[in-house]
Design a protein around this motif. Sequence first.
Motif, PDB file in Angstrom:
ATOM      1  N   ALA A   1       0.856  -1.184   0.000  1.00 27.70           N
ATOM      2  CA  ALA A   1       0.000   0.000   0.000  1.00 27.70           C
ATOM      3  C   ALA A   1       0.893   1.235   0.000  1.00 27.70           C
ATOM      4  O   ALA A   1       2.083   1.154   0.320  1.00 27.70           O
ATOM      5  CB  ALA A   1      -0.928   0.012   1.213  1.00 27.70           C
TER       6      ALA A   1
ATOM      7  N   THR B   1      -0.231  -0.054  -9.782  1.00 24.71           N
ATOM      8  CA  THR B   1      -1.119  -1.146  -9.382  1.00 24.71           C
ATOM      9  C   THR B   1      -1.252  -1.258  -7.865  1.00 24.71           C
ATOM     10  O   THR B   1      -2.030  -2.065  -7.367  1.00 24.71           O
ATOM     11  CB  THR B   1      -0.599  -2.486  -9.931  1.00 24.71           C
ATOM     12  N   THR B   2      -0.504  -0.457  -7.129  1.00 21.12           N
ATOM     13  CA  THR B   2      -0.493  -0.497  -5.667  1.00 21.12           C
ATOM     14  C   THR B   2      -1.700   0.239  -5.100  1.00 21.12           C
ATOM     15  O   THR B   2      -2.011   1.355  -5.553  1.00 21.12           O
ATOM     16  CB  THR B   2       0.790   0.178  -5.133  1.00 21.12           C
ATOM     17  N   PRO B   3      -2.408  -0.326  -4.116  1.00 19.01           N
ATOM     18  CA  PRO B   3      -3.477   0.432  -3.441  1.00 19.01           C
ATOM     19  C   PRO B   3      -2.916   1.752  -2.916  1.00 19.01           C
ATOM     20  O   PRO B   3      -1.916   1.769  -2.194  1.00 19.01           O
ATOM     21  CB  PRO B   3      -3.899  -0.496  -2.296  1.00 19.01           C
TER      22      PRO B   3
ATOM     23  N   SER C   1      -8.590   2.961 -10.505  1.00 21.45           N
ATOM     24  CA  SER C   1      -8.830   1.556 -10.157  1.00 21.45           C
ATOM     25  C   SER C   1      -8.175   1.149  -8.840  1.00 21.45           C
ATOM     26  O   SER C   1      -8.532   0.109  -8.266  1.00 21.45           O
ATOM     27  CB  SER C   1      -8.340   0.642 -11.281  1.00 21.45           C
ATOM     28  N   VAL C   2      -7.218   1.943  -8.361  1.00 21.78           N
ATOM     29  CA  VAL C   2      -6.487   1.551  -7.147  1.00 21.78           C
ATOM     30  C   VAL C   2      -6.488   2.617  -6.061  1.00 21.78           C
ATOM     31  O   VAL C   2      -6.005   2.363  -4.949  1.00 21.78           O
ATOM     32  CB  VAL C   2      -5.014   1.192  -7.475  1.00 21.78           C
ATOM     33  N   SER C   3      -7.005   3.801  -6.318  1.00 19.95           N
ATOM     34  CA  SER C   3      -6.820   4.909  -5.378  1.00 19.95           C
ATOM     35  C   SER C   3      -8.070   5.251  -4.579  1.00 19.95           C
ATOM     36  O   SER C   3      -9.205   5.031  -5.017  1.00 19.95           O
ATOM     37  CB  SER C   3      -6.331   6.154  -6.126  1.00 19.95           C
ATOM     38  N   THR C   4      -7.808   5.802  -3.403  1.00 15.58           N
ATOM     39  CA  THR C   4      -8.827   6.329  -2.504  1.00 15.58           C
ATOM     40  C   THR C   4      -8.410   7.745  -2.125  1.00 15.58           C
ATOM     41  O   THR C   4      -7.243   7.984  -1.828  1.00 15.58           O
ATOM     42  CB  THR C   4      -8.934   5.474  -1.226  1.00 15.58           C
TER      43      THR C   4
ATOM     44  N   TRP D   1      -6.788   3.796   7.515  1.00 19.24           N
ATOM     45  CA  TRP D   1      -6.877   3.215   6.160  1.00 19.24           C
ATOM     46  C   TRP D   1      -5.788   2.172   5.948  1.00 19.24           C
ATOM     47  O   TRP D   1      -6.050   1.077   5.441  1.00 19.24           O
ATOM     48  CB  TRP D   1      -6.743   4.328   5.118  1.00 19.24           C
TER      49      TRP D   1
ATOM     50  N   LYS E   1      -6.080  -1.796   5.204  1.00 17.52           N
ATOM     51  CA  LYS E   1      -5.580  -2.291   3.916  1.00 17.52           C
ATOM     52  C   LYS E   1      -4.604  -3.440   4.133  1.00 17.52           C
ATOM     53  O   LYS E   1      -4.669  -4.452   3.431  1.00 17.52           O
ATOM     54  CB  LYS E   1      -4.915  -1.150   3.157  1.00 17.52           C
TER      55      LYS E   1
END
Length: 405
Positions: A255, A339-341, A366-369, A398, A402
């Motif tokens: 992450a 590709t990492t959260p 696709s991977v982010s918050t 978070w 994760k």
Amino acid sequence: MNAHEKSEIKPFSVNQDYDFEIRTALGHASAGAGDPGEILAATEQVRKNDHEGWFDAWKALADRTAQIADTAAGRGHRVSAADAYLRASAYYGVAVNALSSLDDTTRLQPTFAEQRKTWDGFIAHTSADVTAIRIPYEDDALPGYWFRGASGATAPTLIAVNGSDGALAGLWASCIEAALARGYNVLAFDGPGQQSQLFEKNIPFRPDWEHVLTPVLDHVLTLDGVDPDKVAVYGISQGGYWVARALAFEHRFAAAITDPGVVDVSTSWTSHLPPSLTKLLDAGDMAKFDKEMAFGLKFSPETARTWAFRARPYGTTGYGETIQAVRTYTMADVAGQITTPLLILSPENEQFWPGQAQQLADLTSSVSTVIPFTAAEGADGHCQPMARALTAQRMFDWLDEKLAG
């Protein structure tokens, strides 16, 4: 960088840059890297553009606090010594930044030496389990500090990436202390252009941070107590760019957090240029660009000081050369490879890279918050300087979830 007053909290100084530094220092107090009363008392009499007075105020405060630390250490008061050494190192860090924008830089290296000496005093007296290490990097090594989590067992690990001008004491306050309280191991280090690499070795920044972060991660994975499936990375300020850029090529992190999101470092420089100068830059007419910049800065000493401070770590000479170098610090074309959260912190009234947190989120949807921070919470402005406890709570909650997942 020129900080803009947009917070609902009343300014502590009429000088926007001073105000931002004071806010940052006050925020560091939540992790022990400052004391609000002594910060405000030391700075309240500094006039708007009294840059020598600004340096003198922080240097005097740092010297006084370092003396407290030395006395406490000499009498065996380890806790008091560690506390005072940490504060002193943070204050010397502000003094170093103040010197970086002055014409006379002969005091720069000695003041940085005091900053690092007091940091080492903190390391020697803190109750945290910490070891100074050397991280293999190209033909040399990067200096680092390896903090072990309280349990001493295998634990999740956070690699902490500093910003363009942050001191290690500031990084302690921004994430190390909060990570240790939650049982994480933490690695902090000086990368190219940062701190010891700049002031002691004159090594400049580099845009391709994957060539820095990958060997750092390689080394971390050799250390005792590291769960290889639970290694995360955090980047503050310009470190947000460096982390995001590296993630496009380095996919082993479980992450990552950027505080805030940064896609293109150069906009904090080019957005202030008039169209005529931008046109010269785009045309590659460096001679004319440099001539007109030099002429314009004669009438804007404040901008000239800011330029000197910000340009130093890039290792460039001419004005045009510096801007062209900074323009390479962009990752818009590679962000889709992440590709990492990824957690992206997005403060309201971000003054240096406005809108880029959302831009990074859009490029990595696709991977982010995204977590917003607002003025109503007292948490607006670059890196939420007055809301570091709130920042730690949100980003580590978070990250805990994760990594548990």
